[in-house]
Every structure is written in C-alpha cells, then in structure tokens.
Write an enzyme that holds these catalytic residues in place. Structure first.
Site, PDB file in Angstrom:
ATOM      1  N   THR A 112     -54.625  27.515  15.040  1.00  0.00           N
ATOM      2  CA  THR A 112     -53.553  28.188  15.776  1.00  0.00           C
ATOM      3  C   THR A 112     -52.242  27.552  15.359  1.00  0.00           C
ATOM      4  O   THR A 112     -51.944  26.415  15.731  1.00  0.00           O
ATOM      5  CB  THR A 112     -53.760  28.044  17.294  1.00  0.00           C
ATOM      6  N   LYS A 141     -53.198  35.590  18.650  1.00  0.00           N
ATOM      7  CA  LYS A 141     -53.791  34.367  19.191  1.00  0.00           C
ATOM      8  C   LYS A 141     -52.843  33.683  20.174  1.00  0.00           C
ATOM      9  O   LYS A 141     -53.266  33.189  21.232  1.00  0.00           O
ATOM     10  CB  LYS A 141     -54.148  33.402  18.052  1.00  0.00           C
ATOM     11  N   LYS A 199     -48.443  22.764  23.020  1.00  0.00           N
ATOM     12  CA  LYS A 199     -47.930  23.060  21.673  1.00  0.00           C
ATOM     13  C   LYS A 199     -47.977  24.551  21.380  1.00  0.00           C
ATOM     14  O   LYS A 199     -47.010  25.137  20.870  1.00  0.00           O
ATOM     15  CB  LYS A 199     -48.747  22.271  20.642  1.00  0.00           C
TER      16      LYS A 199
END
Length: 297
Positions: free
Chosen positions: A96, A171, A239
C-alpha cells in the site's frame, strides 16, 4: 515449474511466500534481514541477496514492503529490481503506497523492459493465511494474466480496476473505511463500558446486527480477549490515511472524517500503541475516559 520471487518478508510477504511454496511454485525470496527468510529457505525457497539478483532468477516477482521509501529502495535503488533492464520479467507490487511512488516505479519499469502490475491486497494476515485475500489490480491486462495462478494461491478474488494506478486509490479508499469503522467501534465500546454494559455482550450484539461486517466480526474476536497483536499496526494505518489525505488535498475531495480518524490514530501512536494492532484505538478511548481496565477485564 514457474519461478516466482517474493521481496519483502514482513508478516504478509512471508505468508504469501509460504502459500506459493505450498502451491508448487519455485520460490525465490529476499529481505533486508536474511533471518526473516530462514524458515522459508528451510521449506524449499531460494535466498537472493538483492532485488536485482532475484530479478535475474525469476519470471514473476512480487514486492510487499512498508511504504514509499521502501518501495523505491527495492526497485530504483542501487541493486534494485529496476536498476537495469530485465526484459520479460513481470512484476507486481502488492504494497500500500502512494500513486506518486507507484508512478515513479512505472517509469523505471518501462525503461527496464518490465511489465508492472499494481496489486495491493485487502485482508488481514489471518485472511492471507487462509488464501482468501482480495487483490486489487491495475496495470497491463496481460501482466495480470501472467499472475493468474500465483494470485489464485494467495487470494480468493481479483478486482481489475484499470490500466494505471487505480488500484492504489481503491486500496486507500478501503483503508479509510476500515479505519473509520474500527475507531467508531472502539468509541462505542468505551461508551458502553462506562455505562456498565458487559464487554462481550456488546461485541456479540455488534457482530450480529445492522453494523455487522466481516471486519467487525473479525475484530470482535480479538477485542473480546483484549488482544492487540498486530494484524495491521496503528502506525501503518496512520501512514495510509496520511497518503489518502494528501490525495484528497490534491483532488479537492473533502475528508473531515478521515482527518479526524487519522488524528485519533496518531494520538494512539503517541501513547505507545503504534506497533500494536490499530484496534488499540479502544485503549486510547479508555485512557481518555480515565479507565485502566485492560488488565482487569
């Protein structure tokens, strides 16, 4: 026997490599720390010292790394996968990461004669162990076709989203909803806890109600034991939300719920739960409510 590489042997990458071995692939592995590969090598995988070296050995190559910097290091860095030409290699990054980092990798892949697939996954390490990940793919269709058998070994469904970095956006959008759901669940649990409701009864109700989902049911199992061993860490989720918010600023999307969720998870990191599962948000809400019940429940 198809030769496939897995570079990045964290929790998810190690599981992927194990499933590919079990499915009969000839698996090559690499990682910053060789100790992470010992179990896999003992099970029949081959060790490789660098991305460049592993790319010489395989037909298909997967990376699963933590963030943008790690992806650029293993691809465009010294001895990276794309540091020189590897014509014929088909490469899928399943991490990701931001679309910006992914675009830089796409440029390097084109120069290196490598077909590049973006293929981040949906699902926890438990889901990965069962071979039931969702795979979000974008990039050349023929590259996706080359990964058909490998993705069958590690996932239950592949969603093809387009030719570019569409899978990256999808995602991040998924992780926004995942984070918001778990933070909201945590807040609701602490409300009930403070008002005298039974912890397990609350989880049973949430898991069999209008708000029930595979995510809620899965998290209810660990929350029932106050088990915060990381399936996905608080710092990693923070993050990902940071990347999503940056895209929102660039595109003009208004994302106040995501911004608040990220700040709450950042606070949880600051309180020492960054390396625990992001469901440790419940600990932060307990702390804010003045409760110290974790060890007594």
């Amino acid at each position: 026997m198809t030769r496939i590489g897995v570079l990045g042997l964290g929790n998810m990458g190690s599981i992927m490599a194990s499933r590919l071995l079990a499915a009969g692939f000839d698996v090559w592995v690499g990682n910053r720390t060789a100790a992470r590969a010992e179990r896999l090598v003992g099970a029949g995988a081959h060790w490789s010292e660098s991305g460049d070296a592993i790319a010489d050995q395989v037909e298909l190559l997967i990376t699963m790394v933590a963030d943008d910097d790690a992806l650029l290091a293993v691809t465009t860095g010294e001895s990276g996968i794309l540091a020189r030409r590897h014509p014929g290699l088909v490469y899928a990054d399943m991490s990701t990461v931001s679309p910006d980092a992914s675009a830089a990798v796409a440029d390097a892949a084109e120069r290196a004669g490598v077909r590049y697939l973006r293929a981040p996954v949906s699902g926890s390490t438990t889901v990965a162990e069962a071979g039931a990940l969702g795979i979000l793919a974008s990039g050349p269709q023929d590259a996706l076709d080359e990964f058909d058998q490998a993705f069958t070994a590690i996932g239950k469904r592949v969603f093809y989203l387009g030719q570019d970095d569409e899978a990256r956006i999808m995602k991040l959008a998924l992780n926004m909803l995942v984070a918001q759901t778990v933070v909201g669940l945590s807040e609701a649990l602490v409300l009930g806890e403070r008002a005298g409701l039974d912890w397990q009864t609350m989880l049973d109700v949430f898991s069999d109600s209008a708000v029930a989902s595979p995510l809620v049911q899965y998290k209810a199992s660990s929350l029932s034991k106050h088990d915060f061993e990381a399936a996905f860490t608080t710092s990693m989720m923070t993050k990902d939300l940071d990347v999503a918010l940056a895209i929102g600023r660039r595109t003009g999307a208004v994302m106040p719920t995501t911004a608040l969720t990220q700040e709450l998870l950042r606070a949880a990191c600051g309180l020492g739960w960054g390396d625990q599962d992001f469901s440790a948000a419940v600990l932060m809400f307990e702390r804010l409510a003045g409760d110290q019940l974790t060890n007594d429940r």
